[in-house]
Write a protein that holds these residues in place. Sequence first.
Motif, short mmCIF file in Angstrom:
data_model
loop_
_atom_site.label_atom_id
_atom_site.label_comp_id
_atom_site.label_asym_id
_atom_site.label_seq_id
_atom_site.Cartn_x
_atom_site.Cartn_y
_atom_site.Cartn_z
N PHE A 1 -5.08 -47.60 -13.03
CA PHE A 1 -4.30 -48.63 -13.72
C PHE A 1 -4.06 -48.25 -15.17
CE2 PHE A 1 -3.02 -52.97 -14.75
CZ PHE A 1 -2.36 -53.31 -13.58
N ASP A 2 -5.10 -47.76 -15.85
CA ASP A 2 -4.95 -47.37 -17.26
C ASP A 2 -3.94 -46.25 -17.42
OD1 ASP A 2 -6.81 -49.24 -17.97
OD2 ASP A 2 -8.38 -47.81 -18.49
N LYS A 3 -4.04 -45.22 -16.59
CA LYS A 3 -3.18 -44.05 -16.75
C LYS A 3 -1.75 -44.32 -16.30
CE LYS A 3 -2.76 -39.20 -15.69
NZ LYS A 3 -3.31 -38.03 -15.09
N LYS A 4 -1.59 -44.97 -15.18
CA LYS A 4 -0.26 -45.12 -14.59
C LYS A 4 0.50 -46.35 -15.08
CE LYS A 4 -0.72 -41.66 -11.69
NZ LYS A 4 0.01 -40.45 -11.80
N ILE A 5 -0.22 -47.38 -15.50
CA ILE A 5 0.47 -48.64 -15.78
C ILE A 5 0.28 -49.13 -17.22
CG2 ILE A 5 0.63 -51.07 -15.12
CD1 ILE A 5 -0.07 -50.10 -12.24
N LEU A 6 -0.94 -49.16 -17.72
CA LEU A 6 -1.18 -49.75 -19.03
C LEU A 6 -0.78 -48.87 -20.20
CD1 LEU A 6 -4.57 -51.60 -18.62
CD2 LEU A 6 -2.26 -52.51 -18.44
N ASN A 7 -0.86 -47.57 -20.04
CA ASN A 7 -0.55 -46.69 -21.16
C ASN A 7 0.96 -46.49 -21.26
OD1 ASN A 7 -0.83 -45.11 -23.36
ND2 ASN A 7 -1.85 -43.42 -22.33
N VAL A 8 1.62 -47.49 -21.82
CA VAL A 8 3.07 -47.48 -21.91
C VAL A 8 3.54 -47.19 -23.33
CG1 VAL A 8 3.37 -49.04 -19.97
CG2 VAL A 8 3.14 -49.99 -22.27
N ALA A 9 2.65 -46.68 -24.16
CA ALA A 9 2.99 -46.45 -25.57
C ALA A 9 4.17 -45.51 -25.75
CB ALA A 9 1.77 -45.92 -26.33
N ASP A 10 4.32 -44.53 -24.86
CA ASP A 10 5.43 -43.58 -24.99
C ASP A 10 6.79 -44.26 -24.94
OD1 ASP A 10 3.63 -41.55 -25.18
OD2 ASP A 10 3.81 -40.91 -23.11
N ASN A 11 6.85 -45.41 -24.28
CA ASN A 11 8.11 -46.12 -24.14
C ASN A 11 8.16 -47.39 -24.98
OD1 ASN A 11 8.96 -44.26 -22.19
ND2 ASN A 11 7.80 -45.33 -20.63
N SER A 12 7.27 -47.51 -25.96
CA SER A 12 7.22 -48.73 -26.75
C SER A 12 7.58 -48.43 -28.20
CB SER A 12 5.81 -49.33 -26.70
OG SER A 12 4.93 -48.56 -27.51
N SER A 13 7.63 -49.48 -28.99
CA SER A 13 7.95 -49.32 -30.41
C SER A 13 6.78 -48.73 -31.19
CB SER A 13 8.34 -50.68 -31.01
OG SER A 13 7.25 -51.58 -30.94
N GLN A 14 5.59 -48.70 -30.60
CA GLN A 14 4.39 -48.18 -31.27
C GLN A 14 3.89 -46.95 -30.51
OE1 GLN A 14 3.29 -49.40 -34.19
NE2 GLN A 14 5.03 -50.77 -34.09
N LYS A 15 4.58 -45.85 -30.68
CA LYS A 15 4.30 -44.65 -29.90
C LYS A 15 2.90 -44.08 -30.11
CE LYS A 15 9.12 -43.37 -29.41
NZ LYS A 15 9.33 -44.42 -28.50
N SER A 16 2.26 -44.45 -31.21
CA SER A 16 0.93 -43.91 -31.47
C SER A 16 -0.18 -44.73 -30.82
CB SER A 16 0.68 -43.82 -32.98
OG SER A 16 0.70 -45.12 -33.54
N PHE A 17 0.15 -45.85 -30.20
CA PHE A 17 -0.87 -46.68 -29.58
C PHE A 17 -1.23 -46.13 -28.20
CE2 PHE A 17 -0.91 -49.10 -33.05
CZ PHE A 17 -0.47 -50.41 -33.03
N ASN A 18 -2.52 -46.17 -27.92
CA ASN A 18 -2.96 -45.78 -26.58
C ASN A 18 -3.56 -46.99 -25.88
OD1 ASN A 18 -5.62 -46.14 -27.46
ND2 ASN A 18 -5.90 -44.00 -27.96
N THR A 19 -4.33 -46.78 -24.86
CA THR A 19 -4.83 -47.87 -24.03
C THR A 19 -5.74 -48.83 -24.80
OG1 THR A 19 -4.67 -46.44 -22.12
CG2 THR A 19 -6.03 -48.38 -21.88
N ILE A 20 -6.65 -48.35 -25.63
CA ILE A 20 -7.59 -49.23 -26.34
C ILE A 20 -6.84 -50.23 -27.25
CG2 ILE A 20 -9.50 -49.37 -27.99
CD1 ILE A 20 -10.47 -48.42 -25.28
N PRO A 21 -5.94 -49.77 -28.13
CA PRO A 21 -5.21 -50.76 -28.93
C PRO A 21 -4.37 -51.71 -28.07
CG PRO A 21 -5.03 -48.61 -29.94
CD PRO A 21 -5.67 -48.41 -28.59
N ASN A 22 -3.76 -51.21 -27.01
CA ASN A 22 -2.97 -52.08 -26.14
C ASN A 22 -3.85 -53.15 -25.49
OD1 ASN A 22 -0.56 -50.80 -26.69
ND2 ASN A 22 -0.61 -49.52 -24.88
N LYS A 23 -5.01 -52.76 -25.00
CA LYS A 23 -5.93 -53.73 -24.41
C LYS A 23 -6.43 -54.70 -25.47
CE LYS A 23 -7.70 -51.22 -20.42
NZ LYS A 23 -8.89 -50.63 -19.78
N THR A 24 -6.69 -54.20 -26.67
CA THR A 24 -7.15 -55.06 -27.77
C THR A 24 -6.10 -56.12 -28.07
OG1 THR A 24 -8.46 -53.24 -28.70
CG2 THR A 24 -7.92 -55.08 -30.17
#
Length: 150
Positions: free
Chosen positions: A20-43
């Motif tokens: 889930f983390d790799k395939k679905i939650l880590n959408v930073a590459d397609n977002s306005s915050q390209k430097s965010f990874n899973t931890i900030p997104n979950k936070t």
Amino acid sequence: MDKEIIKKIFEKHLEHDLFFDKKILNVADNSSQKSFNTIPNKTIRIIHQKKRINPSKIGKTLGIGKSTVTSTIDSLESKGMVVRKTDPNDRRKQWISLTQKGEAYHDELVQKITENVAKISEKYGIELRDLEDYYVHLSKMVEILGKYMK
């Protein structure tokens, strides 16, 4: 207690989370915050859900250490996503909440996750009924855990 079923649950839970983390939650590459990874997104998702939360609760929820929580919050704060406020009743405590920019990013994140799941579902031919079953089973898991652990 059957320890074998506990081991199986633990392994399947890890497999689920990694997928889930790799395939679905880590959408930073397609977002306005390209430097965010899973931890900030979950936070951000946790803060949105709770409306305001203290840093130690974020760490416990995500299973991360104090230094990771601090650096994550520092990063989110520097990007204007969160604000820290001192508890007026206890100056030792801090409350973290999302700013308008953080709420907008959360909405973008949910939209991107939804789009990712829709694309994955379409690409692999996942049927609506399977997604509904997944939701029902996941809800039941949360209900079972909530019954025993509050």
